[in-house]
Motif scaffolding. Structure first.
Motif, mmCIF file in Angstrom:
data_model
loop_
_atom_site.group_PDB
_atom_site.id
_atom_site.type_symbol
_atom_site.label_atom_id
_atom_site.label_comp_id
_atom_site.label_asym_id
_atom_site.label_seq_id
_atom_site.Cartn_x
_atom_site.Cartn_y
_atom_site.Cartn_z
ATOM 1 N N ASP A 82 0.834 -1.191 0.000
ATOM 2 C CA ASP A 82 0.000 0.000 0.000
ATOM 3 C C ASP A 82 0.873 1.247 0.000
ATOM 4 O O ASP A 82 2.087 1.190 -0.176
ATOM 5 N N GLU A 204 -4.585 4.781 9.806
ATOM 6 C CA GLU A 204 -4.662 4.342 8.410
ATOM 7 C C GLU A 204 -3.798 3.112 8.172
ATOM 8 O O GLU A 204 -4.210 2.174 7.466
ATOM 9 N N TYR A 205 -2.612 3.095 8.752
ATOM 10 C CA TYR A 205 -1.729 1.943 8.592
ATOM 11 C C TYR A 205 -2.366 0.676 9.162
ATOM 12 O O TYR A 205 -2.365 -0.389 8.517
ATOM 13 N N LYS A 208 -5.319 -0.615 6.970
ATOM 14 C CA LYS A 208 -4.885 -1.290 5.744
ATOM 15 C C LYS A 208 -4.252 -2.641 6.045
ATOM 16 O O LYS A 208 -4.485 -3.627 5.338
ATOM 17 N N ARG A 209 -3.466 -2.689 7.102
ATOM 18 C CA ARG A 209 -2.846 -3.967 7.452
ATOM 19 C C ARG A 209 -3.901 -4.992 7.851
ATOM 20 O O ARG A 209 -3.829 -6.162 7.453
ATOM 21 N N GLU A 212 -5.826 -6.204 4.689
ATOM 22 C CA GLU A 212 -4.999 -7.083 3.860
ATOM 23 C C GLU A 212 -4.860 -8.462 4.493
ATOM 24 O O GLU A 212 -4.900 -9.487 3.801
ATOM 25 N N THR A 217 -8.352 -6.072 -0.643
ATOM 26 C CA THR A 217 -7.512 -5.042 -1.239
ATOM 27 C C THR A 217 -8.079 -3.699 -0.786
ATOM 28 O O THR A 217 -9.113 -3.264 -1.299
ATOM 29 N N PRO A 218 -7.455 -3.049 0.194
ATOM 30 C CA PRO A 218 -8.039 -1.817 0.748
ATOM 31 C C PRO A 218 -8.159 -0.719 -0.304
ATOM 32 O O PRO A 218 -7.265 -0.540 -1.138
ATOM 33 N N LYS A 219 -9.261 0.000 -0.263
ATOM 34 C CA LYS A 219 -9.437 1.144 -1.130
ATOM 35 C C LYS A 219 -8.683 2.339 -0.555
ATOM 36 O O LYS A 219 -8.590 2.478 0.669
ATOM 37 N N THR A 222 -10.317 4.247 2.250
ATOM 38 C CA THR A 222 -10.641 3.564 3.506
ATOM 39 C C THR A 222 -9.531 3.806 4.510
ATOM 40 O O THR A 222 -8.480 3.170 4.461
ATOM 41 N N THR A 223 -9.764 4.726 5.408
ATOM 42 C CA THR A 223 -8.747 5.079 6.408
ATOM 43 C C THR A 223 -9.217 4.803 7.832
ATOM 44 O O THR A 223 -8.460 5.049 8.785
#
Length: 355
Positions: A82, A204-205, A208-209, A212, A217-219, A222-223
């Motif tokens: 990402d 946000e990190y 996404k982690r 995944e 598959t994060p957009k 998307t935070t």
């Protein structure tokens, strides 16, 4: 005329049937005693119409422990890169366990959102004679950082861990599983940051982690995650047997401190509010007693939908089965709380206090 006597063999048969019927009636009570923790958490674990049709017992029966080497390789191959760049696949339980203080032969362990920051601040003060007064990273939980001056050793090898646990005073910190998971959501990935004091720097990190690891598959947009999306992602991680790769704040307590050594193998398993436990820990560290410093926590109530409650019950069922008798109490979700929705329609929801 007098009634005809029932033949002896028939009487035996009827008595046997009656006995079986009585035992069947008593069996649920016996089960509630033998599996008290598991039954308590699953009382309301009934899937709503839109929920997956899995059994409420599915989580408790799912295989535990880390994925096989093949599963880990497949996971590594499917993880996306990402905007944060490539992040290294790590096991959360290895990050938490084992932390050994050789000078006092003490092992200390605490999961994320169990009060581990308070625990390590407490240990630091007992070892150095003054409070933790550093700002910023590395934090107290990073016990191998120079700020600890080498007083704590991260024992990684199974043989070394086995040898240490034979003689050390081992101290493990736990928390009610439902309460902890909700606290992790509020603190780390909630979209209502102002209300819950969410850590916006890492949100946000972590989002996404998590997505995944769940196979998504994060957009880019998307935070953050609402509670139902968060629990859905955690639930899918468990279904895929990827829970060992969750961040320490989301890692189930069946991993981490208790992956290799179950609660009965520890000298003390307790909560951050147990003053006697921390008094004992201080003595083992050669210091005066005391209580763990209180950290900030959100006391806002969280509204939990039936589907979210179903997932929450399934995710945490193995933790209650493992930790039930070590918890001072177990949070019980209130069923049947009636709330009005914004569009004047009605829905049944659940309220869960997170304190």
């Amino acid at each position: 005329s007098s009634p005809q006597a029932i033949p002896y063999p028939a009487r035996n048969f009827m008595m046997s049937v009656s006995s079986i019927f009585i035992i069947a009636l008593l069996l649920p009570s016996a089960t509630s005693l033998d599996l008290q923790g598991r039954r308590l958490v699953n009382r309301h674990a009934q899937a709503p119409p839109q929920a997956p049709p899995a059994s409420p017992q599915a989580a408790a029966q799912a295989p535990q422990g880390p994925p096989t080497s093949e599963e880990a390789a497949n996971l590594k191959a499917t993880l996306m890169h990402d905007t944060w760049g490539e992040w290294k696949l790590t096991r959360g339980d290895l990050d938490i366990f084992m932390h050994h203080i050789p000078e006092d032969n003490v092992v200390a362990c605490g999961c994320g959102k169990c009060g581990s920051t308070s625990m390590w601040h407490f240990i630091y003060e007992k070892k150095f004679g003054h409070p933790w007064n550093f700002r910023g990273e590395p934090y107290a939980q990073d016990v191998t950082s120079p700020r600890w001056e080498g007083k704590i050793v991260h024992e990684k090898g199974p043989e070394q861990q086995d040898e240490v646990m034979k003689s050390a005073f081992s101290f493990a910190l736990i928390r009610d599983p439902k309460e902890r998971l909700l606290s992790s959501w509020k603190s780390k990935v909630s979209c209502d940051g102002d209300r819950f004091g969410t850590d916006l720097h890492t949100r946000e990190y972590l989002v996404k982690r998590l997505l995944e690891t769940a196979g998504d598959t994060p957009k880019p947009e998307t935070t953050c995650l609402d509670l139902e999306d968060f629990l859905d992602a955690i639930h899918r991680v468990h279904q895929r047997r990827r829970e060992s790769f969750l961040d320490r704040h989301f890692l189930p307590q069946t991993a981490g401190c208790f992956y290799r050594f179950k609660p009965e193998n520890w000298s003390m398993v307790t909560t951050v509010s147990d003053w006697w436990g921390f008094n004992t820990l201080a003595q083992k560290l050669g210091a005066q007693g005391g209580v763990a410093p209180k950290e900030h926590s959100s006391t806002s109530k969280v509204v939990v939908s039936p589907k979210s409650l179903w997932m929450l019950n399934n995710i945490t069922a193995p933790e209650y089965a493992l930790l039930g008798k070590h918890l001072p109490w177990q949070k019980i979700t209130q069923a049947g709380v009636y709330l009005e929705s914004n569009d004047n329609s009605s829905s049944w929801m659940q309220l869960l206090d997170d304190v």
